[in-house]
Write a protein that holds these residues in place. Structure first.
Motif, PDB file in Angstrom:
ATOM      1  N   ARG A  19       0.835  -1.211   0.000  1.00  0.00           N
ATOM      2  CA  ARG A  19       0.000   0.000   0.000  1.00  0.00           C
ATOM      3  C   ARG A  19       0.869   1.260   0.000  1.00  0.00           C
ATOM      4  O   ARG A  19       0.550   2.245  -0.673  1.00  0.00           O
ATOM      5  CB  ARG A  19      -0.924  -0.005   1.225  1.00  0.00           C
ATOM      6  CG  ARG A  19      -1.997   1.085   1.197  1.00  0.00           C
ATOM      7  CD  ARG A  19      -2.914   0.963   2.397  1.00  0.00           C
ATOM      8  NE  ARG A  19      -2.182   1.237   3.626  1.00  0.00           N
ATOM      9  CZ  ARG A  19      -1.952   2.483   4.096  1.00  0.00           C
ATOM     10  NH1 ARG A  19      -2.395   3.533   3.414  1.00  0.00           N
ATOM     11  NH2 ARG A  19      -1.302   2.659   5.215  1.00  0.00           N
ATOM     12  N   LEU A  20       1.989   1.220   0.712  1.00  0.00           N
ATOM     13  CA  LEU A  20       2.888   2.371   0.738  1.00  0.00           C
ATOM     14  C   LEU A  20       3.515   2.610  -0.637  1.00  0.00           C
ATOM     15  O   LEU A  20       3.675   3.759  -1.063  1.00  0.00           O
ATOM     16  CB  LEU A  20       3.980   2.161   1.792  1.00  0.00           C
ATOM     17  CG  LEU A  20       3.518   2.198   3.258  1.00  0.00           C
ATOM     18  CD1 LEU A  20       4.664   1.821   4.186  1.00  0.00           C
ATOM     19  CD2 LEU A  20       2.955   3.570   3.618  1.00  0.00           C
ATOM     20  N   ILE A  21       3.859   1.523  -1.324  1.00  0.00           N
ATOM     21  CA  ILE A  21       4.402   1.659  -2.678  1.00  0.00           C
ATOM     22  C   ILE A  21       3.343   2.233  -3.615  1.00  0.00           C
ATOM     23  O   ILE A  21       3.637   3.086  -4.462  1.00  0.00           O
ATOM     24  CB  ILE A  21       4.892   0.295  -3.206  1.00  0.00           C
ATOM     25  CG1 ILE A  21       6.068  -0.219  -2.374  1.00  0.00           C
ATOM     26  CG2 ILE A  21       5.278   0.389  -4.684  1.00  0.00           C
ATOM     27  CD1 ILE A  21       7.291   0.643  -2.434  1.00  0.00           C
ATOM     28  N   GLU A  22       2.099   1.787  -3.471  1.00  0.00           N
ATOM     29  CA  GLU A  22       1.012   2.313  -4.305  1.00  0.00           C
ATOM     30  C   GLU A  22       0.827   3.810  -4.090  1.00  0.00           C
ATOM     31  O   GLU A  22       0.597   4.562  -5.044  1.00  0.00           O
ATOM     32  CB  GLU A  22      -0.277   1.556  -4.005  1.00  0.00           C
ATOM     33  CG  GLU A  22      -0.260   0.105  -4.460  1.00  0.00           C
ATOM     34  CD  GLU A  22      -1.477  -0.677  -4.005  1.00  0.00           C
ATOM     35  OE1 GLU A  22      -1.609  -1.840  -4.412  1.00  0.00           O
ATOM     36  OE2 GLU A  22      -2.299  -0.120  -3.232  1.00  0.00           O
ATOM     37  N   GLN A  23       0.928   4.252  -2.831  1.00  0.00           N
ATOM     38  CA  GLN A  23       0.814   5.682  -2.546  1.00  0.00           C
ATOM     39  C   GLN A  23       1.955   6.470  -3.194  1.00  0.00           C
ATOM     40  O   GLN A  23       1.735   7.539  -3.775  1.00  0.00           O
ATOM     41  CB  GLN A  23       0.817   5.910  -1.032  1.00  0.00           C
ATOM     42  CG  GLN A  23      -0.438   5.436  -0.328  1.00  0.00           C
ATOM     43  CD  GLN A  23      -0.378   5.649   1.180  1.00  0.00           C
ATOM     44  OE1 GLN A  23       0.679   5.994   1.727  1.00  0.00           O
ATOM     45  NE2 GLN A  23      -1.492   5.444   1.847  1.00  0.00           N
ATOM     46  N   GLN A  24       3.151   5.910  -3.093  1.00  0.00           N
ATOM     47  CA  GLN A  24       4.311   6.553  -3.713  1.00  0.00           C
ATOM     48  C   GLN A  24       4.125   6.648  -5.222  1.00  0.00           C
ATOM     49  O   GLN A  24       4.472   7.656  -5.854  1.00  0.00           O
ATOM     50  CB  GLN A  24       5.578   5.759  -3.363  1.00  0.00           C
ATOM     51  CG  GLN A  24       6.883   6.462  -3.668  1.00  0.00           C
ATOM     52  CD  GLN A  24       8.090   5.662  -3.223  1.00  0.00           C
ATOM     53  OE1 GLN A  24       7.973   4.519  -2.773  1.00  0.00           O
ATOM     54  NE2 GLN A  24       9.268   6.242  -3.369  1.00  0.00           N
ATOM     55  N   LEU A  25       3.557   5.596  -5.807  1.00  0.00           N
ATOM     56  CA  LEU A  25       3.291   5.576  -7.247  1.00  0.00           C
ATOM     57  C   LEU A  25       2.334   6.694  -7.638  1.00  0.00           C
ATOM     58  O   LEU A  25       2.598   7.456  -8.582  1.00  0.00           O
ATOM     59  CB  LEU A  25       2.711   4.204  -7.626  1.00  0.00           C
ATOM     60  CG  LEU A  25       2.217   4.020  -9.058  1.00  0.00           C
ATOM     61  CD1 LEU A  25       3.391   4.045 -10.028  1.00  0.00           C
ATOM     62  CD2 LEU A  25       1.445   2.700  -9.185  1.00  0.00           C
ATOM     63  N   LEU A  26       1.220   6.830  -6.920  1.00  0.00           N
ATOM     64  CA  LEU A  26       0.218   7.827  -7.257  1.00  0.00           C
ATOM     65  C   LEU A  26       0.712   9.252  -7.016  1.00  0.00           C
ATOM     66  O   LEU A  26       0.257  10.193  -7.669  1.00  0.00           O
ATOM     67  CB  LEU A  26      -1.060   7.581  -6.448  1.00  0.00           C
ATOM     68  CG  LEU A  26      -1.874   6.347  -6.845  1.00  0.00           C
ATOM     69  CD1 LEU A  26      -3.063   6.168  -5.905  1.00  0.00           C
ATOM     70  CD2 LEU A  26      -2.364   6.460  -8.290  1.00  0.00           C
ATOM     71  N   GLN A  27       1.662   9.406  -6.093  1.00  0.00           N
ATOM     72  CA  GLN A  27       2.184  10.738  -5.782  1.00  0.00           C
ATOM     73  C   GLN A  27       3.324  11.159  -6.708  1.00  0.00           C
ATOM     74  O   GLN A  27       3.889  12.240  -6.545  1.00  0.00           O
ATOM     75  CB  GLN A  27       2.661  10.761  -4.323  1.00  0.00           C
ATOM     76  CG  GLN A  27       1.523  10.659  -3.316  1.00  0.00           C
ATOM     77  CD  GLN A  27       2.012  10.368  -1.899  1.00  0.00           C
ATOM     78  OE1 GLN A  27       3.225  10.243  -1.663  1.00  0.00           O
ATOM     79  NE2 GLN A  27       1.081  10.245  -0.970  1.00  0.00           N
ATOM     80  N   GLY A  28       3.661  10.293  -7.680  1.00  0.00           N
ATOM     81  CA  GLY A  28       4.704  10.639  -8.632  1.00  0.00           C
ATOM     82  C   GLY A  28       6.105  10.480  -8.087  1.00  0.00           C
ATOM     83  O   GLY A  28       7.046  11.106  -8.601  1.00  0.00           O
ATOM     84  N   GLY A  29       6.270   9.627  -7.077  1.00  0.00           N
ATOM     85  CA  GLY A  29       7.568   9.475  -6.446  1.00  0.00           C
ATOM     86  C   GLY A  29       8.443   8.382  -7.017  1.00  0.00           C
ATOM     87  O   GLY A  29       9.513   8.101  -6.473  1.00  0.00           O
ATOM     88  N   LEU A  30       8.021   7.733  -8.095  1.00  0.00           N
ATOM     89  CA  LEU A  30       8.787   6.625  -8.665  1.00  0.00           C
ATOM     90  C   LEU A  30       9.147   6.898 -10.117  1.00  0.00           C
ATOM     91  O   LEU A  30       8.362   7.477 -10.868  1.00  0.00           O
ATOM     92  CB  LEU A  30       7.987   5.321  -8.584  1.00  0.00           C
ATOM     93  CG  LEU A  30       7.689   4.766  -7.185  1.00  0.00           C
ATOM     94  CD1 LEU A  30       6.776   3.547  -7.286  1.00  0.00           C
ATOM     95  CD2 LEU A  30       8.983   4.419  -6.453  1.00  0.00           C
ATOM     96  N   THR A  31      10.331   6.436 -10.496  1.00  0.00           N
ATOM     97  CA  THR A  31      10.745   6.468 -11.898  1.00  0.00           C
ATOM     98  C   THR A  31      10.443   5.143 -12.578  1.00  0.00           C
ATOM     99  O   THR A  31      10.018   5.112 -13.735  1.00  0.00           O
ATOM    100  CB  THR A  31      12.254   6.769 -12.013  1.00  0.00           C
ATOM    101  OG1 THR A  31      12.534   8.001 -11.343  1.00  0.00           O
ATOM    102  CG2 THR A  31      12.688   6.872 -13.476  1.00  0.00           C
TER     103      THR A  31
END
Length: 237
Positions: free
Chosen positions: A112-124
């Motif tokens: 769930r934390l990774i999903e949040q990071q994904l939606l917030q634009g925090g991943l390349t």
């Protein structure tokens, strides 16, 4: 009136080369890497057949970095290999690249934390298994990103798994054909180290890549050689 500023984008190949040197520490591309990477950065689809050790991962990692710099969001890397996900994400972290994976080794809270990071634009880059990609939960996440034009590319690794003629056939790969229509305009890159002509045709058909460019590298490895010698003293040899 003031002078008109030249706001043309940087040359794609130059930008890719700068990324190769500053992020990955290599001086020059090998073989067809430069042509593949430039093609994908500019939004093209491709099928890449390259031997193990030939640098396939750079063919989607560099486009992921450059396309994000150009405002296109996150790259989704589809792989059936959990060990590869862990290794590549760990290596990318050491290079300062924001990468993550979603797989069965994680708890619900970690995912769930990774999903949040994904939606917030925090991943390349985000690595996922084909089974997870097509779940309603993950598709809903991708739909949100795509609506904001924040999916930069799809890299389908071990793409020979889509072919019934391949030695690692996985039915889940057949569902990836929907990427062509569901995420129109997002470049797709299918990569494998093992595929004969029949398997390649199957890959192009089932992944809806029939109009894509094909990059078929030579499997000649000058650093590897075979030598046959007569057997004499088996234990000593």
């Amino acid at each position: 009136m003031g002078a008109t500023l030249n706001l043309s984008p940087p040359d794609t190949r130059d930008q890719a080369l700068v990324t190769l040197r500053t992020v990955f520490g290599f001086d020059a591309f090998r073989g067809p890497q430069a042509e593949i990477i430039t093609h994908v950065i500019e939004g093209g689809d491709a099928l890449v057949l390259m031997p193990t050790g030939g640098g396939k991962s750079l063919c989607y990692q560099i486009p992921a970095i450059v396309r994000q710099q150009r405002g296109h969001g996150v790259a989704i890397v589809i792989s059936p290999l959990i060990a590869l996900m862990h290794n590549q994400v760990g290596a990318l972290h050491e290079l300062g690249v924001a990468a993550a994976f979603l797989n069965s080794t994680q708890s619900f809270e970690d995912a769930r934390l990774i999903e949040q990071q994904l939606l917030q634009g925090g991943l390349t880059l985000l690595y996922v298994a084909p089974e997870r990609l097509t779940t309603p939960r993950f598709m809903a996440l991708l739909d949100q990103l795509h609506a904001r034009q924040q999916v930069s590319l799809f890299a389908i690794d071990e793409a020979h798994c889509v072919s019934q003629w391949g030695h690692d056939f996985r039915p889940e790969y057949r569902a990836l054909s929907m990427l062509h229509e569901h995420f129109a305009g997002v470049p797709r890159l299918a990569l494998t180290a093992t595929a004969d002509a029949l398997t390649r045709e199957d890959m192009l058909h089932h992944l809806a890549l029939t109009g894509s460019r094909q990059f078929i590298s030579s499997f000649d490895r000058p650093n590897i050689r075979y030598r046959i010698t007569e057997k004499r003293d088996a234990m000593a040899q």
